[in-house]
Structure formats: C-alpha cells, structure tokens
Enzyme design. Structure first.
Site, mmCIF file in Angstrom:
data_model
loop_
_atom_site.group_PDB
_atom_site.id
_atom_site.type_symbol
_atom_site.label_atom_id
_atom_site.label_comp_id
_atom_site.label_asym_id
_atom_site.label_seq_id
_atom_site.Cartn_x
_atom_site.Cartn_y
_atom_site.Cartn_z
ATOM 1 N N SER A 280 -4.740 -1.568 -9.002
ATOM 2 C CA SER A 280 -5.351 -0.243 -9.051
ATOM 3 C C SER A 280 -6.548 -0.254 -10.009
ATOM 4 O O SER A 280 -7.470 -1.036 -9.820
ATOM 5 C CB SER A 280 -4.302 0.796 -9.453
ATOM 6 O OG SER A 280 -4.758 2.109 -9.259
ATOM 7 N N ASP B 218 -2.679 2.274 -2.630
ATOM 8 C CA ASP B 218 -2.752 1.778 -4.002
ATOM 9 C C ASP B 218 -1.711 0.689 -4.289
ATOM 10 O O ASP B 218 -0.532 0.826 -3.936
ATOM 11 C CB ASP B 218 -2.535 2.949 -4.963
ATOM 12 C CG ASP B 218 -3.020 2.640 -6.362
ATOM 13 O OD1 ASP B 218 -4.213 2.833 -6.635
ATOM 14 O OD2 ASP B 218 -2.196 2.203 -7.183
#
Length: 590
Positions: A39, A341
């Site tokens: 991320s 993500d």
C-alpha cells in the site's frame, strides 16, 4: 565494499510520509538490495528503488529528490486525491469524518450533499410553517411543529441516503473507487496520485518520460555477486481470487484492457505496456485485451498503484484471466479480476527477503497507534521504539474500548474484528526471534497518517522527522562493530536466526526420520519406494533419471543421519534455544 541492507515498509495511506527521510538516512550508510512494502509502503518502496537506481547510475536526482518529498507533500498532499465529480461528496465526507470535531463528524454526510439534505427538509419545513399558521388550538400547533421538526430530521437522513445510494450505484463504473488516481486527458493543473508517482519515479531514476522505470532496470544494476542489483517486491490483493499476490507476478497469466488502463494510468505508461505486451500463448476472442508485459518490462508505477488501492478511496485495478473453475472452461475468453489494496491481506510483509541466515540486515518500519495513556513527545526520538534485549518485544498489543460509550464500543468491536482478520499473521510474525530485533516501531496519534488527507505542512514534517529518527536508531543498533551498550545488533541477529533455524531443522529432521523409517505404515515404506526403478514410482513426480534417484537416496540418508533418535537433552539444538519456538511449515507462495 559497500554495506548492504533490505527494507520492508508497512501500509497506511498518508502514514507513508514516515518513510522518505528514513530512507535517506539509511542510504547514507547502506546500499539497498531488496526493497518491499504494501500500500503506502509500496509507494515508498518504489521511490526508494528509483532513488537507488538514480544514485548508482548517476542519472536521476536519487535521494536528493526523496529528501524534498516531505516539504512538497506538505503543500500538495490533498491534491493527489482527486475524485470524479459524482464521487466528490464521498471524499468530502471522508475528510470531514477524519479531521473535524464530534459535530463535524456527525454532520459529515449531509454536509457533503447540501442540496439533497435541503430538499429532504422541505416537507418538514412545510409542516412547521403550516402548523404555525393554524388558527386552531395551541396543542395542535405544537404537535404539528414537533412533527415537522422530526420530519425535517428524517428528511435530512432520507435526502442524504438517496444521494449516497445514487452515487454508490456508480461505483462499478468508477472501478469501485472515489479517486481513480489519474486524469485521462492529462490536463489537471495539479497531478493526481498515479501521474505524480509516475513522474516522480522517472525523475528520481533519471529515466526518459517515454521509457518508464521497469523492474528489469533495477535487476540489471551490476552487483559483484551476480544477483539482482535491486529487487523490488510488493503485495496486492486479488478480490476475485480471494488471495494476495506478490508483484511483479512470477507467472504471467493476466491480460489488461488498454482502454480501461487509460482511466487509471498516464497515457505514456499504457503505450509502453501495449508495445511491450507479451505475446499470448493462446488465441482469445477479445481483440481489446493485451497480455501483461513480462515482469522485467512491467513499469514499477503499475505495480505500486496495484498495491495502493485503498478500498473505496482509490480505484481498484482490473486485469483478466482464464476462469478454470467455470465449467466448461472458456479458454479463449478471459474474465475480469479485481485487484485492490495489498494491505487487505498483508499490510506488513516482514517475511519478504527472509533467509535462514541473512547476509545483511532486513530492516522493517512498523506504524503503530499510540497506546492508551501515552502522548507524543516533543523529541521525535522518544516517539519510536525498538526492543532493548532478546526478551523484549513479545508483549501483546492491546485494543481497548471498555471505557468508550456503548455505541462507540460497538463500533470499536467491529473494527477490531476487521483489524484482527487483516493483521493477525503479520502481528504474530513481528514477535518471533530474529524478526522483532530488526523492526523499529513508529508511533502516530489519531491526527497523523491514515486517512488524514489534510495534514498540514508542520504535521507532515514532524512525522517525516520521526522516520529519520527511526532510521538513525537502526543504523546505531546495527553498526559494526556494535556500540558497547547494544545487545541487539547485527551479530546477535545472525546468531539468533542461526539458533532458531537449526532448532526448527532438527525438530523437522527428527520427525522426518521417524516417519521415513517407520515400517508399520500401510503400503510400501519410503525406503522401498525410493528403491524402485526409475519411472515406476507412484505416478506423481517420479525420479527422472537413475543419477537423480541415486543422489536423492544419498542426500536423504545423510540428512537422516544428522538427527539420530538418541540426540536429546543438552546436546540438542533445542536446549537453551530462543523461546517460544516458531513453526517450520510449508506455505504457499504469494
């Protein structure tokens, strides 16, 4: 000869501002060989890899460019998150809910769609006016006004809900995200996230705008051992498959649709991918699909963006693959797979670059909320933490909500379920010997990092300086020779890893010996199976040649001899080994 290190960085959206100065501080002492993250940590990892490339090739701005990032982000962070017109109210509500006071948070949703809220109030206001103008009894007027007030509140909620439902219905067309991260025409005055990142990476690395930085560029940097110059790895989550993937993909089984990618990535990146698309191994019916470039030709910005697709805030990335679960299998019709993500499945992949006996340290930077009863110190060096000895760092993390109000307790209970499911494996890994002594923990309060998209320059610079202090602590701990007061340093880390692995190997070898030599099992024993002629083994994976079988038998006998049954007590590797012992088990590769 240069000192090498690896680094792994945790996800956290805007918490990633911890990393730039930390990387600069470590680069003064070390040369990065393996860089990884998830991320926001993947964004930082991509920037570090690009800066390392620029430093070694002497073409780009390298770490000078990273040094300037906190100041630039201090004035431009919010501009990176640019929603579509239809999705803007959702972003406004998210920002208000994370930056305002209690009343601002409560009114975040209706304030983001004022027209819908006002229209919802009209029936209630009409009832109040009508009741006030009545010439009948006072009691009827009072009840009418009270009813109108309640209808106003209900109207606000209904108007807000209808407006939000209308916008949420459009999420699939917006790739399930408020912000795409890109402006398709490239005309936005301030660059959105993905365009900014693509330009940043090329600037740090010194790459031409039409030739983006790729994984192959990093791998081809020269090192005396012949290994990859810089190995960059990230985590993304395939929601369609329900599993994490490591980027770049080890096996290229995916296609992409250039027209969709132009919504998510700059035009120059998509053109590169079209030109370098790997030739398909099978013919497919969809002429609009292209196979992904091979790993060496994949632009780094694509992988970083696939890792940073924070649910709802940032759009997911669609790829395509053959669905072999569908019956009958349609081998010429790839189906869409949604990638979101990486933090959904592994927000802190500290298993990256693991080795039974490391040749250089793998540093990790963890991001933590302040524990209950603790506040930030003016000295940023006191807002970070590492264990001081081999017994520290095993304490359990606590998520306390018992003192909250009942409604908030319910919310916190639900969030704890989510965070436990998301982070339990990474959290347990952090407490293992040989891991916890190389992790520096950086504390952030509720107004720092995370979804705080409107942090001001002072806050960002303060967090960045905290990252620099974290890097200084790592450098001090792992100095060679070790500082006199340091217990947990480089030599201790290698020794702990050796002791831990040999203990695990001995335990696994002892169990292997017992099972391998057991003659009471049904069917042929393993010794009998290994003595059968080549190609007459069980049908799965027989030895291919006589020499392979001979070597296998020799190696197996030597391995079993290492762990005689009588080896126990103080002669065992387990005696006085790091405790508790971790597990040695077969795990699937990401």
């Amino acid at each position: 000869m240069p000192r090498y290190c690896d680094i792994v960085m945790k996800g956290g959206i805007t918490s990633g501002v911890v990393y730039p100065l930390a990387a600069v501080r470590l680069a003064e002492e070390y040369r990065f060989r393996n860089v990884g993250g998830t991320s926001a940590g993947a964004i930082a990892a991509a920037a570090v890899a690009a800066a390392e490339y620029g430093k070694r090739t002497r073409h780009g701005r390298g770490y000078d460019g990273i040094q300037e990032l906190p100041e630039w982000l201090g004035g431009n962070l919010t501009s990176l998150f640019q929603p579509s017109r239809r999705m803007r109210p959702l972003l406004d509500a998210m920002i208000s809910a994370t930056t305002g006071g209690t009343m601002v948070k409560a009114l975040a949703a209706p304030n983001s769609v004022p027209l819908a809220a006002v229209l919802g109030m009209v029936p209630g206001i009409a009832l109040i006016v009508a009741s006030a103008l009545l010439e009948s009894e006072t009691t009827l007027r009072v009840f009418g006004i009270i009813g109108g007030a309640l209808l106003v509140l209900a109207g606000i909620l209904a108007g807000t809900a209808i407006s939000y439902l209308w916008r949420l219905r459009a999420l699939p067309r917006h790739y399930f995200g408020i912000c795409s991260g890109n402006d398709r025409d490239g005309q936005a005055a301030d660059p959105p996230l993905t365009r900014w990142l693509a330009d940043l990476l090329d600037d740090l690395a010194g790459k031409d705008k039409d030739v983006p930085l790729t994984f192959g560029d990093l791998w081809r940097l020269e090192e005396p051992d012949g290994e990859r110059g810089v190995n960059l790895e990230m985590i993304t989550t395939c929601l369609t498959h329900g599993r994490p993937y490591k980027l770049p993909f080890e096996a290229n089984e995916f296609w992409f649709r250039p027209n969709e990618f132009r919504d998510l990535f700059p035009e120059r990146i998509v053109r590169w991918m079209e030109v370098h698309a790997e030739p398909p191994e099978i013919e497919i019916d969809d002429p609009g699909l292209r196979r992904l470039p091979r790993a060496a030709d994949l632009p780094i910005v694509v992988a970083a963006r696939m890792s940073l697709s924070f649910p709802l805030l940032i759009a997911a990335v669609p790829l395509y693959a053959i669905n072999y679960e569908r019956q009958p299998v349609r081998e010429n019709q790839p189906e869409r797979c949604w990638f979101s993500d990486g933090g959904i499945t592994s927000n802190f992949p500290i298993h990256f670059f693991d080795s039974p006996l490391p040749r250089w340290p793998t540093f990790a930077i963890n991001l933590l909320s302040l524990p209950e009863g603790r506040s930030l110190d003016e000295d940023e060096g006191n807002n970070i933490w590492m264990p001081d000895d081999n017994s520290a760092g095993r304490e359990e993390r606590w998520d306390c909500w018992g003192k909250e109000k009942p409604l908030m307790q319910g919310i916190r209970f639900g969030s704890s379920i989510f965070h436990t499911a998301q982070n339990w494996l990474d959290s347990r890994q952090m407490g293992v010997h040989g891991y916890r002594d190389r992790i520096v923990h950086v504390y952030l309060d509720e107004n720092e990092g995370g979804t705080n998209l409107k942090m001001d320059r002072e806050v960002i610079e303060r967090i960045s300086e905290r990252g620099a202090e974290a890097a200084s602590l790592l450098r001090h701990r792992f100095a060679v020779p070790a500082p006199p007061e340091t217990v947990l340093g480089w030599e201790n880390q290698r020794w702990i890893r050796y002791r831990t692995f040999m203990q695990l190997l001995e335990g696994a070898g002892t169990r292997l010996r017992t099972s391998y030599l057991d003659e009471s099992v049904e069917g042929r024993t393993m010794t009998e199976l290994n003595q059968r002629p080549v190609r007459q083994h069980p049908p799965g994976y027989p030895w291919g040649t006589q020499s392979q079988r001979a070597r296998a038998n020799q190696a197996t006998e030597a391995l079993l001899a290492l762990f005689p049954e009588s080896e126990a007590g103080k002669a065992s590797f387990a005696h006085d080994a790091p405790s508790p012992s971790p597990e040695l088990r077969v795990m699937p590769r990401f």
